[in-house]
Design a protein around this motif. Structure first.
Motif, PDB file in Angstrom:
ATOM      1  N   ASN A 101      -0.341   3.773  -0.822  1.00 14.50           N
ATOM      2  CA  ASN A 101      -1.217   2.679  -0.413  1.00 14.50           C
ATOM      3  C   ASN A 101      -2.105   2.194  -1.554  1.00 14.50           C
ATOM      4  OD1 ASN A 101      -2.323   1.011   1.822  1.00 14.50           O
ATOM      5  ND2 ASN A 101      -4.194   2.155   1.394  1.00 14.50           N
ATOM      6  N   ASN A 124      -2.004  -6.793  -4.965  1.00 13.07           N
ATOM      7  CA  ASN A 124      -1.077  -5.717  -4.665  1.00 13.07           C
ATOM      8  C   ASN A 124       0.189  -5.933  -5.486  1.00 13.07           C
ATOM      9  OD1 ASN A 124       0.636  -3.811  -3.599  1.00 13.07           O
ATOM     10  ND2 ASN A 124       0.576  -4.581  -1.499  1.00 13.07           N
ATOM     11  N   SER A 158      -0.939  -3.126   1.217  1.00 14.81           N
ATOM     12  CA  SER A 158      -1.974  -2.095   1.119  1.00 14.81           C
ATOM     13  C   SER A 158      -3.062  -2.375   2.141  1.00 14.81           C
ATOM     14  CB  SER A 158      -2.579  -2.052  -0.288  1.00 14.81           C
ATOM     15  OG  SER A 158      -1.632  -1.610  -1.230  1.00 14.81           O
ATOM     16  N   SER A 209      -9.122   4.507  -0.537  1.00 17.30           N
ATOM     17  CA  SER A 209      -8.710   4.109   0.809  1.00 17.30           C
ATOM     18  C   SER A 209      -8.571   5.343   1.703  1.00 17.30           C
ATOM     19  CB  SER A 209      -7.381   3.348   0.777  1.00 17.30           C
ATOM     20  OG  SER A 209      -6.934   3.050   2.091  1.00 17.30           O
TER      21      SER A 209
END
Length: 288
Positions: free
Chosen positions: A50, A78, A85, A131
């Motif tokens: 991710n 991304n 993501s 994240s």
């Protein structure tokens, strides 16, 4: 990677069941522990994928002043081939901004409100991309290099400003926020970091990738040299702050202004690039 509160409970539960399975020899417990460890492995791989491939770019404003909050535009993209993501957080110098979804090859814009303590050369540190995806048990993070350099100008400090005849405005103590912004609307331009927030054109900024500000007209006057040695102040830093204020105030009001730093002399000028040159000279003075 760091554990969240829920992640800590999950790991503790897995270890407890693992110890119980070893002590009791219960095959069901072994299967449960294996499933929990597999879940941790799968979510770990998904979490790593991710944050992988996130590309950051920032554009440092032309005017950054020490001790003054500055809006720093951030673009996140991304760069992965297939996967989007989710729940991306970008942290720089203790300040953060978030992106809920970063689709492949579709950059998104945000901004960070940063403040720099000292004047002089500026080199941004690495940003942190993190994240909690896919489950909020572990927060995975990676460092992203930002090859951005610039100059932090001295913090402007208000003082009496010489009028066209060479004397200070009678009893007038002007503030940096009002400097040179008393004319008619001339044009709309990009935010560069030195303009007061009240001049930001919010409605127009919402339609563009960068903030837009209103530029007002100014009136020209006689040239003036600022001799740093003659500027009042308790120490060098205070004199540089007064000098920064004078450069901005005089130049933005249309007054040609020059600078004298010891033996170095910069001739007067009125253009914006000339003003930035004077501010850079002040910012780097005495920095070796």
């Amino acid at each position: 990677m760091r554990l969240t509160k829920g992640g800590g409970l999950y790991v503790a539960s897995t270890l407890l069941l693992g110890v119980s399975a070893v002590n009791t020899g219960n095959n069901l417990l072994f299967l449960i522990v294996a499933a929990m460890l597999s879940f941790m492995a799968v979510t770990g791989v998904l979490g790593w994928l991710n944050i992988r491939g996130i590309v950051l770019s920032v554009r440092l404003p032309d005017e950054v002043y020490a001790g003054t909050e500055t809006l720093l535009p951030v673009v996140a993209e991304n760069g992965k081939r297939f996967l989007p993501s989710f729940l991306i957080r970008v942290t720089l110098m203790g300040n953060s901004t978030s992106f809920t979804l970063l689709e492949r090859k579709r950059p998104q814009n945000a901004a960070l409100l940063l403040s720099f303590r000292e004047r002089g050369p500026l080199k941004l540190p690495d940003a942190t991309v993190s994240s909690p995806f896919p489950v909020n048990f572990f927060v995975r993070a990676t460092a992203v290099h930002l090859p951005v350099e610039g100059t932090v100008f001295p913090a402007p400090r208000p003082m009496l400003v010489p009028a066209a005849g060479g004397k200070p405005d009678a009893g007038e103590a002007v503030s940096a926020a009002a400097s040179g912004y008393d004319g008619e609307l001339a044009k709309i331009s990009d935010y560069r970091g030195g303009e007061p927030l009240k001049l930001i054109h919010w409605r127009l900024s919402a339609k563009h990738e960068v903030f837009k500000v209103k530029e007002l007209t100014a009136t020209a006057a006689e040239p003036l040299f600022i001799d740093l040695d003659a500027v009042p102040g308790r120490d060098l830093e205070e004199r540089l702050s007064y000098g920064t204020f004078l450069v901005n105030r005089l130049a933005r009001s249309g007054r040609p202004v020059g600078l004298k730093l010891g033996e170095r002399v910069v001739p007067p000028g009125t253009t914006r690039s000339h003003r930035l040159k004077l501010l850079t000279e002040l910012a780097l003075y005495g920095k070796g």
